[in-house]
Motif scaffolding. Structure first.
Motif, short mmCIF file in Angstrom:
data_model
loop_
_atom_site.label_atom_id
_atom_site.label_comp_id
_atom_site.label_asym_id
_atom_site.label_seq_id
_atom_site.Cartn_x
_atom_site.Cartn_y
_atom_site.Cartn_z
N LEU A 21 0.83 -1.20 0.00
CA LEU A 21 0.00 0.00 0.00
C LEU A 21 0.87 1.26 0.00
CD1 LEU A 21 -2.83 -0.99 2.53
CD2 LEU A 21 -2.95 -0.92 0.03
N THR A 22 2.00 1.18 0.67
CA THR A 22 2.89 2.34 0.74
C THR A 22 3.46 2.68 -0.63
OG1 THR A 22 3.50 1.76 3.01
CG2 THR A 22 4.96 3.26 1.82
N MET A 23 3.85 1.65 -1.39
CA MET A 23 4.45 1.91 -2.70
C MET A 23 3.40 2.18 -3.78
SD MET A 23 5.70 -1.90 -3.90
CE MET A 23 6.65 -2.17 -2.39
N LEU A 24 2.13 2.14 -3.45
CA LEU A 24 1.09 2.36 -4.45
C LEU A 24 1.18 3.76 -5.06
CD1 LEU A 24 -1.30 1.09 -5.87
CD2 LEU A 24 -2.79 1.97 -4.05
N GLY A 25 1.50 4.75 -4.23
CA GLY A 25 1.65 6.11 -4.75
C GLY A 25 2.79 6.21 -5.74
N VAL A 27 3.87 3.71 -7.59
CA VAL A 27 3.41 2.99 -8.79
C VAL A 27 2.56 3.90 -9.67
CG1 VAL A 27 1.99 1.08 -9.61
CG2 VAL A 27 3.52 0.73 -7.67
N LEU A 28 1.63 4.61 -9.05
CA LEU A 28 0.76 5.50 -9.82
C LEU A 28 1.55 6.64 -10.46
CD1 LEU A 28 -2.33 5.73 -7.43
CD2 LEU A 28 -2.12 4.40 -9.54
N GLY A 29 2.49 7.19 -9.72
CA GLY A 29 3.28 8.29 -10.25
C GLY A 29 4.14 7.87 -11.43
N VAL A 30 4.82 6.73 -11.30
CA VAL A 30 5.68 6.26 -12.39
C VAL A 30 4.85 5.87 -13.61
CG1 VAL A 30 7.25 4.41 -13.07
CG2 VAL A 30 7.53 5.53 -10.86
N SER A 31 3.76 5.14 -13.39
CA SER A 31 2.94 4.71 -14.52
C SER A 31 2.31 5.89 -15.25
CB SER A 31 1.85 3.74 -14.04
OG SER A 31 1.00 4.37 -13.09
N SER A 32 1.84 6.90 -14.51
CA SER A 32 1.25 8.07 -15.16
C SER A 32 2.28 8.85 -15.95
CB SER A 32 0.56 8.96 -14.12
OG SER A 32 1.51 9.44 -13.18
N LEU A 33 3.51 8.95 -15.41
CA LEU A 33 4.57 9.68 -16.11
C LEU A 33 4.94 8.98 -17.41
CD1 LEU A 33 6.59 11.99 -16.17
CD2 LEU A 33 8.15 10.60 -14.80
N VAL A 34 5.11 7.67 -17.37
CA VAL A 34 5.49 6.93 -18.57
C VAL A 34 4.35 6.92 -19.58
CG1 VAL A 34 6.16 4.67 -19.46
CG2 VAL A 34 7.13 5.49 -17.31
N ALA A 35 3.12 6.69 -19.12
CA ALA A 35 1.98 6.65 -20.04
C ALA A 35 1.76 8.00 -20.70
CB ALA A 35 0.73 6.20 -19.29
N MET A 36 1.85 9.10 -19.93
CA MET A 36 1.67 10.42 -20.51
C MET A 36 2.75 10.71 -21.55
SD MET A 36 -0.14 13.16 -20.62
CE MET A 36 -1.14 13.03 -19.13
N SER A 37 3.99 10.32 -21.24
CA SER A 37 5.07 10.53 -22.21
C SER A 37 4.83 9.72 -23.48
CB SER A 37 6.40 10.12 -21.57
OG SER A 37 7.45 10.17 -22.52
N ALA A 38 4.32 8.50 -23.33
CA ALA A 38 4.05 7.66 -24.51
C ALA A 38 2.96 8.27 -25.39
CB ALA A 38 3.65 6.25 -24.05
N GLY A 346 4.28 14.23 -11.06
CA GLY A 346 5.04 14.72 -9.91
C GLY A 346 4.19 14.77 -8.64
N ILE A 347 2.94 15.18 -8.81
CA ILE A 347 2.05 15.19 -7.64
C ILE A 347 1.83 13.78 -7.12
CG2 ILE A 347 -0.32 15.68 -6.91
CD1 ILE A 347 -0.31 18.05 -8.85
N SER A 348 1.65 12.82 -8.03
CA SER A 348 1.48 11.43 -7.61
C SER A 348 2.72 10.91 -6.89
CB SER A 348 1.17 10.55 -8.82
OG SER A 348 -0.01 10.94 -9.45
N LEU A 349 3.89 11.25 -7.44
CA LEU A 349 5.12 10.82 -6.77
C LEU A 349 5.29 11.51 -5.42
CD1 LEU A 349 7.57 10.78 -9.82
CD2 LEU A 349 6.78 8.81 -8.51
N PHE A 401 9.64 -0.28 -10.32
CA PHE A 401 9.53 -1.43 -11.23
C PHE A 401 8.07 -1.78 -11.51
CE2 PHE A 401 13.98 -2.56 -9.90
CZ PHE A 401 14.53 -2.47 -11.17
N LEU A 402 7.27 -1.81 -10.45
CA LEU A 402 5.85 -2.10 -10.64
C LEU A 402 5.17 -1.01 -11.48
CD1 LEU A 402 4.85 -3.41 -7.10
CD2 LEU A 402 5.17 -4.74 -9.18
N GLY A 403 5.58 0.24 -11.26
CA GLY A 403 5.01 1.35 -12.03
C GLY A 403 5.33 1.24 -13.51
#
Length: 465
Positions: A21-25, A27-38, A346-349, A401-403
């Motif tokens: 649960l702690t690393m969920l934030g 995960v969301l931050g990394v995934s949103s950054l990569v997806a937005m860049s894509a 950045g806000i998610s991270l 990694f999960l993100g």
């Protein structure tokens, strides 16, 4: 150091659900950054495809323009864009490698019992094939002899074929109308060539999606379906190229000189006094110029302006159109989209980092006696500091990694849900930047809890209940 890291990892494993649960934030931050860049990279590639399709940054359009206020009294003397400008630029500007004069005419095309108004019907020279990155799929391009003899021949795009003879999607087979006759404003022209079909990556995905939906097209039996410009998918540049009809330049001047589209001040060129229409100097709608290099663009534009001011007798009834404005708009859009996406990620991270710090502080409160015991048996402040910081970094690294995995899955999901859109492109740089930010967030979030744990007094820690 080794036992300290092992102790930190053991603590994370002991509280797996809490750590997840702690690393969920993160995960969301990394995934949103990569997806937005894509997504942004995919849209950027689509826009640059269209820019390349119309000749790239090295192409400059010279077209008629309104006279400056101080020269409007000279409107009757304005000559417009003429073939003399073509010769002058070719002879005096070394960086000009290609010129393509153009006469645009508004026309109605008819054949096979159907009527069509093409987006662009122009009289050009054979150099237009290279200027606008056209490729002949069937037949040939007209040559200098066709132009000199003003022959009634033309080269068409696939949109003209589709409207007059039917598209392959509609009738289930491809028709090649080379050798057929079509009528342009009632004048017969023989089709001697047809361009290949141009499409962007997005249009290709749309076409393949339609083919998967209807794998066996049937011949059209009813009235032709509406193929209006507002309903057709894809970029403007590719639609324009597909709906182009090219005629020899001299043919247009001899057959349709009264329809040549010109702009700017002054009377129509053919109405000038003491000018015999049959001998009037051909007036161009525009003149396309390609440069050898765009590095010296400002200097080259100034040289071209100086040459044209001579041929136009000091009257500035022309203007330059470059593709730099389009390229700048693309760069501005990409930059703004990346900044917006970066702020969201950045806000998610940041939220993820706050979560890590919060859980590490809570963990320290639960382990005060454990820390006191470790210090009493010889653990230094540095060992405690490294243990807590290691736990924070490991949580952020695993979240990173999960993100990245979640981002790849999200991009694939977007491609499946929107198979006709611009394909998202995941780049190694985006993955590296996102992962690096997750590690930095983990380090920053773990610093304060690690310092707080390292400064605990062992005696007071042992008394803690």
């Amino acid at each position: 150091m080794g036992p300290t890291l092992v102790a930190g990892l053991r603590e994370i494993w002991a509280h797996k659900f809490r750590s997840l649960l702690t690393m969920l934030g993160i995960v969301l931050g990394v995934s949103s950054l990569v997806a937005m860049s894509a997504l942004v990279t995919g849209m950027e590639r689509g826009a640059k495809e269209a820019l390349i399709a119309i000749g790239g940054l090295a192409r400059i359009r010279i077209e008629p323009a309104e006279l400056p206020a101080e020269q409007r009294h000279l409107a009757d003397q304005a000559v417009g864009i003429t073939l003399r400008d073509v010769e002058a630029l070719e002879q005096n500007i070394p960086l000009v490698t290609l010129t393509s004069p153009e006469m645009r005419i508004p026309v109605t095309v008819s054949a096979n019992g159907r009527t069509f108004r093409p987006w662009l019907c122009s009289g050009v020279r054979p150099a237009a094939l290279e200027m606008f990155e056209h490729r002949i799929a069937h037949g040939r391009m007209f040559n200098e002899i066709d132009d000199e003899l003003a022959r009634n021949v033309c080269v068409i795009g696939t949109a003209t074929r589709d409207e007059l003879w039917g598209s392959p999607e509609d009738i289930g087979r491809e028709i090649i109308p080379v050798g057929e006759t079509l009528y342009i404003n009632g004048v017969p022209f023989v089709i001697i060539g047809m361009f290949e079909h141009y499409e962007s990556e997005q249009e290709r995905r749309e076409r393949e999606f339609r083919q998967r939906q209807q794998p066996q097209p049937q011949a059209q039996t009813g009235p032709q379906r509406d193929r209006g410009w507002g309903r057709r998918p894809g970029g403007f540049a590719f639609r324009l190229k597909n709906s182009t009809i090219y005629l020899p330049l001299n043919t247009v001047w001899m057959r349709f000189r009264g329809l040549v589209a010109t702009t700017g001040f002054g009377p129509p060129r053919l109405q000038a006094t003491n000018v015999v229409p049959d001998r009037a100097e051909p007036v161009l709608s525009s003149l396309e110029v390609k440069l050898a290099s765009i590095e010296d663009l400002p200097e080259t534009l100034q040289q071209m302006r100086n040459v044209l001011m001579v041929t136009h007798r000091g009257i500035e009834d022309f203007q330059f159109r470059t593709q730099e404005e389009w390229a700048e708009q693309i760069e501005t859009f990409v930059r703004n989209a990346r900044i917006s996406g970066g702020l969201i990620a950045g806000i998610s991270l940041l939220v993820g980092g706050i979560g890590i710090m919060n859980i590490m502080l809570a963990s320290i409160s639960e382990r005060v006696r454990e820390i006191g015991i470790r210090k009493s048996v010889g653990a230094s402040d540095g060992d405690i500091f490294v243990q807590i910081l290691a736990e924070s970094v490991v949580i952020s690294v695993l979240g990173g990694f999960l993100g990245m995995g979640a981002a790849l899955g999200l991009v694939r999901l977007v491609s499946q849900l929107s198979p006709t859109g611009n394909e998202p492109i995941v780049t190694p740089l985006a993955l590296g930047v996102a992962f690096g930010f997750s590690v930095v967030v983990g380090i920053l979030a773990g610093l304060y809890p690690a310092v707080k744990a390292a400064r605990l007094n062992p005696i007071e820690a042992l008394r803690y209940e």
